[in-house]
Design a protein around this motif. Sequence first.
Motif, short mmCIF file in Angstrom:
data_model
loop_
_atom_site.label_atom_id
_atom_site.label_comp_id
_atom_site.label_asym_id
_atom_site.label_seq_id
_atom_site.Cartn_x
_atom_site.Cartn_y
_atom_site.Cartn_z
N THR A 149 -28.36 26.61 0.02
CA THR A 149 -27.71 25.67 -0.90
C THR A 149 -28.48 25.59 -2.21
OG1 THR A 149 -26.93 24.37 0.99
CG2 THR A 149 -26.86 23.30 -1.17
N SER A 153 -26.76 25.74 -5.79
CA SER A 153 -26.64 24.55 -6.65
C SER A 153 -27.80 23.60 -6.36
CB SER A 153 -25.30 23.84 -6.39
OG SER A 153 -25.27 22.60 -7.06
N LYS A 155 -28.25 20.65 -7.74
CA LYS A 155 -27.75 19.28 -7.63
C LYS A 155 -27.30 18.96 -6.20
CE LYS A 155 -26.10 18.60 -12.38
NZ LYS A 155 -24.90 18.36 -13.21
N GLY A 259 -19.07 20.37 -7.52
CA GLY A 259 -18.65 21.79 -7.54
C GLY A 259 -17.48 22.03 -8.44
N SER A 262 -18.64 22.11 -11.86
CA SER A 262 -19.42 23.33 -12.11
C SER A 262 -18.51 24.55 -12.26
CB SER A 262 -20.41 23.57 -10.96
OG SER A 262 -21.33 22.50 -10.85
N THR A 267 -20.47 27.38 -14.18
CA THR A 267 -21.80 27.54 -13.58
C THR A 267 -21.74 27.79 -12.08
OG1 THR A 267 -21.97 25.14 -13.33
CG2 THR A 267 -22.93 26.11 -15.33
N MET A 268 -20.54 27.69 -11.51
CA MET A 268 -20.38 27.94 -10.06
C MET A 268 -19.01 28.58 -9.85
SD MET A 268 -20.33 25.26 -6.84
CE MET A 268 -22.02 24.76 -6.98
N GLU A 272 -18.69 30.24 -3.95
CA GLU A 272 -19.98 29.56 -3.78
C GLU A 272 -19.78 28.12 -3.33
OE1 GLU A 272 -22.99 31.83 -6.88
OE2 GLU A 272 -21.65 30.27 -7.66
#
Length: 577
Positions: A149, A153, A155, A259, A262, A267-268, A272
């Motif tokens: 994890t 990410s 966060k 998520g 993101s 960024t995600m 993912e």
Amino acid sequence: MNRKLLRSVREYKRESFLTPVLVCLEVLMEVLIPLLMANIIDVGIANGDMGYIIRTGVLLVVMAMLALVFGAKAGQMGAIASSGYAKNLRHDIFYKIQDFSFGNIDHFSTSSLVTRMTTDITNVQMAYMFTIRLLARAPIMIILSLIMTLTISVKIAVIMLITVPILGGALIAIAKMAHPHFVQVFDEYDVLNNTVQENVNAARVVKAYVRADHEVEKFGRVSTLVFKLFTKAEKIVAWNSPIMQFTVYAVVIIMVLIGGESIITGTMQTGELTSVIVYALQILMSLMMVTFVFTMIMIAEASTDRITEVLDEVPEMEDAADAVREVPNGDIDFEHVNFSYAGEGGNLSLKDVDLHIKSGQIVGIIGGTGSAKSTLVQLIPRLYDVTGGSVKVGGVDVRNYSLEALRDQVSMVLQKNVLFTGSIYENIRWGDENASDEEVQRVCRLAQADGFIQEFPAGYDTMIVEGGNNVSGGQKQRLCIARALLKKPKILILDDSTSAVDTRTDALIRQAFREEIPDTTKIIIAQRISSVEDADMIIVMDNGKINGIGTSEELLKTNDIYREVYESQVKGGAVDE
């Protein structure tokens, strides 16, 4: 898990070691699977690369198969390890009990020992299996999932790092709150088992006195108490699920929010986020496993203490390294013997008993209820140890003998006659497992048992049911006497063991003793004067002391107790029991 009990793992150490190793390999596969799924979504599907999807999919299937194989093998190894551990524990407890003296056994009730060897060991077995499987799995799963994890990410990983100790602490607190109730439950199990045992053993008395309703009510009270205690414990443990579910859904919602943001910001990727959610669920489910195992350990802890209590019990009688292993003759000497069931400082059951019996003599013992007749003879085979003074057999203090050698030469037919499930042949051969059929039949003739045995359709192959409930009291007594005679002992003790036979059969048994085993010292405790009247020596017991010693003629002249009993039975016309 208690270190003392872990010694019983013994030959199952290999399986106990391999189980967590295989679990670790299973976890490794399970942790990598979400990562591959994310790659299929983010790389294969996003780029429309079918070749990548197939290659990764095949790898995914292989890893899933490996996880299945590792998991199945871990389950198999765990089952072998835990079952073998439980088998060894039962073996160790049972063998320990065999070394107990009557004094040791008095510390535990029969039902309590049965509960410890069944329910308590099952609890320990289950806790051991879950410990080597789930407790090995959960921490590794949590650590690896957190690492994965964190790579996706930071966060979300921080949220999990905060959630894990809070949720873990809450679940452990619940388990600790439930533990005292589980401890109480197992104490009440002893009472429940004792109630059932008494009812089954005394079924004839219960029915004769029409007390079935009373027994049902008594059982109901104990059973209800067990139910209430279990319910209290389970009500507390039941909080596990809602707390767990609330946490799971709350964390998933937070992860979706983070998520989703993101993904929007780039960024995600979608795959993912999917894998992160799977990792989160793996972490939370692992926490649930830890709590479950912790609850099992809490339950097993109470059982562990009860098992350890038996294993830590120090046998009151153990053979010395130089123990005497041969009994020369049947001489018996009580030298100023005092005895208390409570040990030093307790109320004395026997007080300053000084008695000397020559080998081959027939000795009768009479006395009122509670006069310590049975207590006196139980010191000869060292079922209990004297509190003061000494008991000698063949001129040697019984404490200096090997217990096996002493008890092999002192046959004792107790007041409560016990037969075991098996044929008559098998029961009699408890006296000598290598005895021939002819030897068994011979001692049965001496004990006046051959006649009724021959009347059974199967003769000596007749099966005795548990406790000997398919033969009468008198038949059971004669079978037990035959069993004692088969040992060819130097000392034979009959503790009121002919009370259920008629006077003629009693006389025939005593005649056989006198003619067939003249060199064996014979001690007969009886309530009937006719059973001891022709003895070489009669001992009159009263309140733990010897009130008189002599032949029947001598005691009629000198002993008030004997004369009173004699006159009430002989002159009053005693009725056969």
